[in-house]
Scaffold this motif. Structure first.
Motif, PDB file in Angstrom:
ATOM      1  N   PRO A 172       0.831  -1.201   0.000  1.00 30.86           N
ATOM      2  CA  PRO A 172       0.000   0.000   0.000  1.00 30.86           C
ATOM      3  C   PRO A 172       0.868   1.254   0.000  1.00 30.86           C
ATOM      4  O   PRO A 172       1.706   1.420   0.883  1.00 30.86           O
ATOM      5  CB  PRO A 172      -0.804  -0.117   1.300  1.00 30.86           C
ATOM      6  CG  PRO A 172       0.031  -0.966   2.184  1.00 30.86           C
ATOM      7  CD  PRO A 172       0.855  -1.853   1.308  1.00 30.86           C
TER       8      PRO A 172
ATOM      9  N   THR B 199      -0.744   4.263  -0.661  1.00 28.15           N
ATOM     10  CA  THR B 199      -1.696   5.262  -0.194  1.00 28.15           C
ATOM     11  C   THR B 199      -2.590   4.564   0.828  1.00 28.15           C
ATOM     12  O   THR B 199      -2.569   3.349   0.950  1.00 28.15           O
ATOM     13  CB  THR B 199      -2.563   5.789  -1.347  1.00 28.15           C
ATOM     14  OG1 THR B 199      -3.147   4.673  -2.017  1.00 28.15           O
ATOM     15  CG2 THR B 199      -1.749   6.592  -2.341  1.00 28.15           C
ATOM     16  N   GLY B 200      -3.379   5.338   1.572  1.00 30.28           N
ATOM     17  CA  GLY B 200      -4.277   4.737   2.541  1.00 30.28           C
ATOM     18  C   GLY B 200      -3.674   4.665   3.928  1.00 30.28           C
ATOM     19  O   GLY B 200      -2.587   5.197   4.174  1.00 30.28           O
TER      20      GLY B 200
ATOM     21  N   ASP C 161       0.508  -0.327  -6.136  1.00 28.12           N
ATOM     22  CA  ASP C 161      -0.172   0.179  -4.945  1.00 28.12           C
ATOM     23  C   ASP C 161      -1.441  -0.630  -4.686  1.00 28.12           C
ATOM     24  O   ASP C 161      -2.338  -0.663  -5.518  1.00 28.12           O
ATOM     25  CB  ASP C 161      -0.519   1.657  -5.164  1.00 28.12           C
ATOM     26  CG  ASP C 161      -1.155   2.279  -3.941  1.00 28.12           C
ATOM     27  OD1 ASP C 161      -1.251   1.593  -2.906  1.00 28.12           O
ATOM     28  OD2 ASP C 161      -1.551   3.454  -4.020  1.00 28.12           O
TER      29      ASP C 161
ATOM     30  N   THR D  71      -3.354  -0.171  -1.894  1.00 26.79           N
ATOM     31  CA  THR D  71      -4.205   0.707  -1.077  1.00 26.79           C
ATOM     32  C   THR D  71      -4.803  -0.001   0.155  1.00 26.79           C
ATOM     33  O   THR D  71      -5.747   0.497   0.750  1.00 26.79           O
ATOM     34  CB  THR D  71      -5.371   1.323  -1.877  1.00 26.79           C
ATOM     35  OG1 THR D  71      -6.288   0.295  -2.242  1.00 26.79           O
ATOM     36  CG2 THR D  71      -4.890   2.032  -3.113  1.00 26.79           C
TER      37      THR D  71
ATOM     38  N   ARG E  51      -8.174   4.015 -10.914  1.00 28.89           N
ATOM     39  CA  ARG E  51      -7.521   3.429  -9.757  1.00 28.89           C
ATOM     40  C   ARG E  51      -6.545   2.330 -10.143  1.00 28.89           C
ATOM     41  O   ARG E  51      -5.452   2.230  -9.609  1.00 28.89           O
ATOM     42  CB  ARG E  51      -8.576   2.887  -8.798  1.00 28.89           C
ATOM     43  CG  ARG E  51      -8.132   2.995  -7.364  1.00 28.89           C
ATOM     44  CD  ARG E  51      -9.220   2.660  -6.412  1.00 28.89           C
ATOM     45  NE  ARG E  51      -9.747   1.354  -6.693  1.00 28.89           N
ATOM     46  CZ  ARG E  51     -10.901   0.928  -6.182  1.00 28.89           C
ATOM     47  NH1 ARG E  51     -11.594   1.697  -5.400  1.00 28.89           N
ATOM     48  NH2 ARG E  51     -11.333  -0.274  -6.456  1.00 28.89           N
TER      49      ARG E  51
ATOM     50  N   SER F 136      -2.787   4.145 -11.605  1.00 28.18           N
ATOM     51  CA  SER F 136      -1.902   3.943 -10.458  1.00 28.18           C
ATOM     52  C   SER F 136      -0.635   3.198 -10.852  1.00 28.18           C
ATOM     53  O   SER F 136       0.357   3.243 -10.137  1.00 28.18           O
ATOM     54  CB  SER F 136      -2.625   3.180  -9.356  1.00 28.18           C
ATOM     55  OG  SER F 136      -2.792   1.843  -9.720  1.00 28.18           O
TER      56      SER F 136
ATOM     57  N   ALA G 149      -4.540   9.306  -6.899  1.00 29.52           N
ATOM     58  CA  ALA G 149      -5.673   9.697  -6.059  1.00 29.52           C
ATOM     59  C   ALA G 149      -6.030  11.160  -6.316  1.00 29.52           C
ATOM     60  O   ALA G 149      -7.211  11.527  -6.278  1.00 29.52           O
ATOM     61  CB  ALA G 149      -5.332   9.468  -4.594  1.00 29.52           C
TER      62      ALA G 149
END
Lengths: 413, 314
Positions: free
Chosen positions: A42, A44-45, A80, A82, B268, B272, B279
């Motif tokens: 991850p 992001t998050g 990613d 997340t 997404r 990404s 985002a």
């Protein structure tokens, strides 16, 4: 990352030109082509910080290894996830089908583990599970193409329960646990060994991840309990720390971290942490071995901070996979041979000696560590986890036989 | 649908049919996912776009259907022919219960549906002896009926495509029917519709249950695609995302939710892979939609076409 892409595209272009110019050595190229590794973390998050640590640790290893293993070049593709299993599945499929990776490393979040294992199962592409800790992956729900290079949740909980009873002399403990699979398994693992010795559980207080206010938790601690064990993750680590001191609990009760003050959270805490027992974990940045000193110094030089266990784990996964690839002379296309090499390799990692048990989980030391301020050769004065007790070669089954343990079933609240 | 609309639909259909010829397995998987979540967004939009009710619990029907099918298939080895309908029934039964929320309106309806959604998430998360907790249910097989079995993601893509087209056609008939008209009447003015003699409460309840059925169908398709389900699928963000898909694509239309789902999942999963700040891109898309295309992509296209027609007429 972008530069990596450009470099990769240029390399692709070069390969294309070479193929057009000299059609004949095509076969030779396929043999010695680069080994591709897909890193699923991850970025992001809620768990982006440990995710970043994993990327840094993994890249550090491969830079030191000059991006080669078994005589072939190594390329790393990062995706990613997340911390969302749907996203993790899609990204894992992208790694396999689009990027054509030879094996995958990751994911980080516990609940992403079974999701990515599913992709490994359906495609046969090996997965080195790091750092998702769900017990079931190496116990009740194993996949032939998945080996774990980090740790099982309850593996660090078992020694912690024994330590509280034997070394701390606690008899009536309140357990604060994070309310999800990892939190359940670490906490209940400690409860199991603690009560087996005769200890009493005053109360178990579960908090969902991202609990805003630890006041009610602290108010609920029974007066008669002689110690508190904390298993908290993410931003909750700092919230519990602040609440504990704001309520003046430090003068009333003793709190001990079963899984709490990790290196990545320490900068957000202050000197009040010094002297507290912070963790029962398979890694502590203050570990005094030549391997760990070399690792922490290289990491600190590059990133101006000490590595968390996530960074060490990813670094070690790099080391472990390189050892395996070297031992099969780079023939990564032979998946069975690669997995077998992973299962039989003996590793001297920064965190200590490692080997797989018969259930694809590392047998490793677990360290009980205290928060101390040390003089670091690179960073100067810095707070870190310094081991005060080592449980050597801890198995995920602790002192039980695998059969006994498997019969008990998973830890559930 | 005008002649241009039919042309577009046929073109889209042709592209969808030939897609596996030129798209790799990753893209096939992603497009399948887009179709499935488009269906979920369509179910949300049956309430939002047709009746004006803003529901935030549709992930519940989706997840309960997915879990029911997964648990029956994996743990009790029930064949697809029974497990899939059982998932639909379970999700719809839940909708029959949750449908009582239509007794409220406006912000109260939103709050109640949020609460109901959290209950389902909590049960799936906590009742780990039955649902598997965070680890969820893994190893769901591809669907199979007797000798007929789906063996690859490409075959499953065609299956999902067929189901989605069938749903879109039925949905079209539904909203064109007098029932659909009365729903839009309720959206425009409930008091007036009631004074015309319609039992608006009953209409809304029926719409809610139908919408729950559609969400359950998406859930069953999802679990066979993902072959894995965990409590995240019942979580609040999934409900919100389904609503966002409908709004971005164009609420009150059939193509809109699918376009929205394509945009969000595409951003997404694909953006990404080469842009770390994806985002931010999503945030910009949301803001741009609210500012310049409040009726979503479909609304924007219609507006542009209307403007051109007006210029031509002058």
């Amino acid at each position: 990352m972008t530069r990596d892409r450009i470099r990769r595209s240029l390399r692709g272009l070069a390969a294309l030109l070479a193929a057009v110019g000299l059609a004949a050595p095509g076969a030779a190229y396929a043999q010695g082509g680069p080994i591709k590794i897909g890193l699923l973390v991850p970025l992001t998050g809620p768990l982006a910080t440990p995710g970043r640590d994993m990327v840094d640790g993994f890249n550090l290893f491969w830079e030191q290894a000059r991006h080669t293993a078994g005589g072939r070049k190594v390329e790393i593709v990062v995706a990613d996830t997340t911390c969302n299993p749907d996203q993790a599945i899609t990204q894992a499929r992208r790694m396999v089908h689009q990027e054509k990776v030879h094996f995958m490393v990751g994911p980080l979040c516990g609940h992403e583990g079974p999701a990515v294992a599913q992709v490994s199962k359906e495609t046969g592409v090996p997965l080195l599970m790091d750092t998702a800790g769900a017990d079931t992956v190496t116990k009740w729900d194993r996949t032939p193409t998945v080996v774990r290079t980090a740790v099982s949740a309850s593996q660090i909980g078992h020694p912690w329960g024994e330590y509280m009873y034997k070394e701390l002399g606690l008899r009536n403990v309140t357990f604060i646990g994070q309310d999800y699979t990892w939190g359940h398994e670490v906490t209940l693992g400690a409860v199991k060994t603690f009560t087996a010795l005769g200890g009493k559980v005053a109360k178990i207080i579960w908090n969902p991840i991202g609990t805003k206010d630890y006041g009610p938790t602290i108010a609920a601690i029974p007066a008669e309990s002689d110690g508190v064990s904390a298993v908290v993750v993410g931003v909750d680590r700092v919230r519990l720390f602040e609440a504990w001191f704001n309520f003046g609990m430090d003068k009333k009760k003793k709190i001990y971290g079963g899984y709490w003050m990790h290196q990545d959270a320490l900068p957000q805490m202050d000197e009040r942490a010094i002297g507290l027992i912070g963790n029962s974990l398979h890694y502590a940045a203050g570990l005094d071995t030549p391997e760990n000193k070399a690792f922490t110094e290289a990491f600190a030089t590059k990133h101006k901070r000490l590595p968390s266990w996530f960074a060490e784990s990813a670094y070690t996964t790099g080391l472990w996979s390189k050892t395996a690839v070297d031992s099969i002379q780079g023939k990564i296309e032979d998946r069975a041979a690669f997995l077998n090499a992973m299962r039989t390799a003996q590793i001297k990692a920064p965190r200590g000696p490692l080997r797989m048990d018969g259930y694809d989980n590392p047998v490793q030391n677990v360290y009980i560590s205290k928060i101390q301020k040390i003089k670091h050769p690179v960073l100067g004065e810095v707070m870190t986890n310094v081991p005060i007790k080592t449980y050597p070669a801890v198995s995920q089954f602790w002192t039980w036989t695998p059969e006994e343990f498997l019969k008990q079933g998973p830890y559930k609240r | 649908m005008g002649r241009v609309g039919i042309g577009l639909a046929l073109a889209a259909f042709a592209v969808a049919l030939t897609l596996p010829q030129f798209a790799g397995p990753f893209w096939m998987g992603l497009v399948t996912q887009m179709l499935i979540f488009g269906l979920l967004a369509l179910s949300v939009d049956l309430l939002l776009g047709q009746t004006g009710l803003f529901s935030l619990c549709h992930a519940s029907f989706f997840a309960v259907a997915a879990y029911t099918t997964a648990i029956l298939q994996v743990r009790y080895a029930v064949p697809t022919l029974l497990a899939a309908p059982a998932g639909l029934v379970a999700g719809t039964l839940l909708a029959l219960g949750f449908g009582l929320a239509v007794r409220t309106r406006g912000v109260y309806f939103i709050l109640i549906t949020i609460a109901l959604g959290y209950i389902v998430w909590g049960v799936l998360h906590r009742w780990s002896s039955f649902t598997g907790g965070d680890n969820g249910v893994t190893n769901v097989p591809f669907p199979a009926v007797g000798e007929l079995r789906i063996g690859s993601h490409t075959e499953y893509y065609y299956f999902v495509l067929a189901v989605v087209i069938a749903c879109a056609l039925v949905y079209r008939v539904l909203i064109a029917s007098p029932f659909g008209l009365s729903l839009r009447g309720i959206k425009a003015s409930e008091t007036r519709t009631r004074s015309l003699g319609y039992r608006t409460g009953l209409h809304l309840y029926a719409a809610f249950v139908l919408s729950g059925l559609l969400a359950s169908l998406a859930g069953v398709l999802y679990v066979y695609y993902n072959r894995f389900v965990n409590p995240v699928s019942a979580s609040f963000p999934i409900s919100v995302e389904a609503t966002l898909m409908a709004i971005i694509g164009g609420s009150g239309t059939i193509a809109g939710p699918f376009i929205g789902s394509g945009i969000i999942l595409g951003l997404r999963n694909w953006v990404s892979s080469f842009f770390e700040l994806y985002a931010t891109v999503m945030g910009v898309v949301f803001i741009a939609t609210v500012l310049w295309a409040p009726d979503g992509i479909v609304g924007l296209v219609n507006r542009l076409r209307a403007a051109r027609a007006r210029r031509k007429a002058l």
